[in-house]
Design a protein around this motif. Structure first.
Motif, PDB file in Angstrom:
ATOM      1  N   GLU A 124       0.861  -1.176   0.000  1.00  0.00           N
ATOM      2  CA  GLU A 124       0.000   0.000   0.000  1.00  0.00           C
ATOM      3  C   GLU A 124       0.895   1.222   0.000  1.00  0.00           C
ATOM      4  N   SER A 125       0.674   2.103  -0.998  1.00  0.00           N
ATOM      5  CA  SER A 125       1.520   3.280  -1.135  1.00  0.00           C
ATOM      6  C   SER A 125       0.672   4.448  -1.634  1.00  0.00           C
ATOM      7  N   PRO A 126       1.246   5.646  -1.659  1.00  0.00           N
ATOM      8  CA  PRO A 126       0.504   6.778  -2.217  1.00  0.00           C
ATOM      9  C   PRO A 126       0.100   6.560  -3.686  1.00  0.00           C
ATOM     10  N   ARG A 127       0.791   5.686  -4.400  1.00  0.00           N
ATOM     11  CA  ARG A 127       0.477   5.400  -5.807  1.00  0.00           C
ATOM     12  C   ARG A 127      -0.606   4.341  -5.961  1.00  0.00           C
ATOM     13  N   GLY A 128      -1.020   3.710  -4.872  1.00  0.00           N
ATOM     14  CA  GLY A 128      -2.082   2.720  -4.954  1.00  0.00           C
ATOM     15  C   GLY A 128      -1.793   1.480  -4.135  1.00  0.00           C
ATOM     16  N   LYS A 129      -2.673   0.521  -4.303  1.00  0.00           N
ATOM     17  CA  LYS A 129      -2.565  -0.757  -3.608  1.00  0.00           C
ATOM     18  C   LYS A 129      -2.267  -1.829  -4.640  1.00  0.00           C
ATOM     19  N   PHE A 130      -1.257  -2.619  -4.373  1.00  0.00           N
ATOM     20  CA  PHE A 130      -0.797  -3.657  -5.282  1.00  0.00           C
ATOM     21  C   PHE A 130      -0.901  -4.995  -4.560  1.00  0.00           C
ATOM     22  N   VAL A 131      -1.641  -5.928  -5.142  1.00  0.00           N
ATOM     23  CA  VAL A 131      -1.927  -7.196  -4.481  1.00  0.00           C
ATOM     24  C   VAL A 131      -1.526  -8.352  -5.393  1.00  0.00           C
ATOM     25  N   GLY A 132      -0.797  -9.303  -4.851  1.00  0.00           N
ATOM     26  CA  GLY A 132      -0.447 -10.513  -5.579  1.00  0.00           C
ATOM     27  C   GLY A 132       0.742 -10.335  -6.500  1.00  0.00           C
TER      28      GLY A 132
END
Length: 147
Positions: A44-52
């Protein structure tokens, strides 16, 4: 003594995960970055959420498309064992080099804290969640050097 040794070995292993994460971003290696996470791992970052793995492996390319080069330094890391793994906080300085519209070579520097959760898997320690908090930023002119 055995508890002290186990805590030290865990701390070293978790730091290595964080260092490989930083190296993966700087080297543009999406597979290396994704390999630091559990299959359901999250950033989770200011650029978004990245999963998998698929989304996580795209992070280095996203960074490389935005900056000429980066330099991530892992600083102090405080971790504690919890049921099923460990959690803690990792400090980082992240430098991002680019040319501005006027052609100046600049560095966008971020002071970062990662809130980390780690899981012990059959293949070693992995991140299960990493949440990036930006403490502060600074942009300054830098001297461009050949690679």
């Amino acid at each position: 003594m055995a508890d002290d040794q186990a805590a030290l070995l865990m701390a070293i292993a978790l730091r290595r995960v964080s260092e490989r994460y930083a190296c993966a971003v700087d080297c543009g290696d999406g597979d290396l970055l994704a390999a630091q996470f559990t299959p359901d791992g999250v950033v989770e970052s200011p650029r978004g959420k990245f999963v998998g793995p698929e989304q996580l492996s795209g992070i280095p390319a996203m960074v490389a498309n935005r900056y000429l080069k980066t330099f991530h330094a892992v600083l102090n890391q405080m971790v504690e064992p919890i049921e099923g793994g460990a959690e803690g906080e990792t400090y980082c300085i992240a430098r991002h080099y680019f040319h501005d519209p006027a052609g100046r070579y600049l560095c966008y520097e971020m002071t970062i804290r990662y809130q980390d959760r780690f899981a012990r898997t059959s293949t070693g320690w992995k991140l299960s969640r990493r949440a990036l908090t930006v403490v502060g930023t600074h942009t300054y002119e830098a001297q461009e050097t050949p690679n």
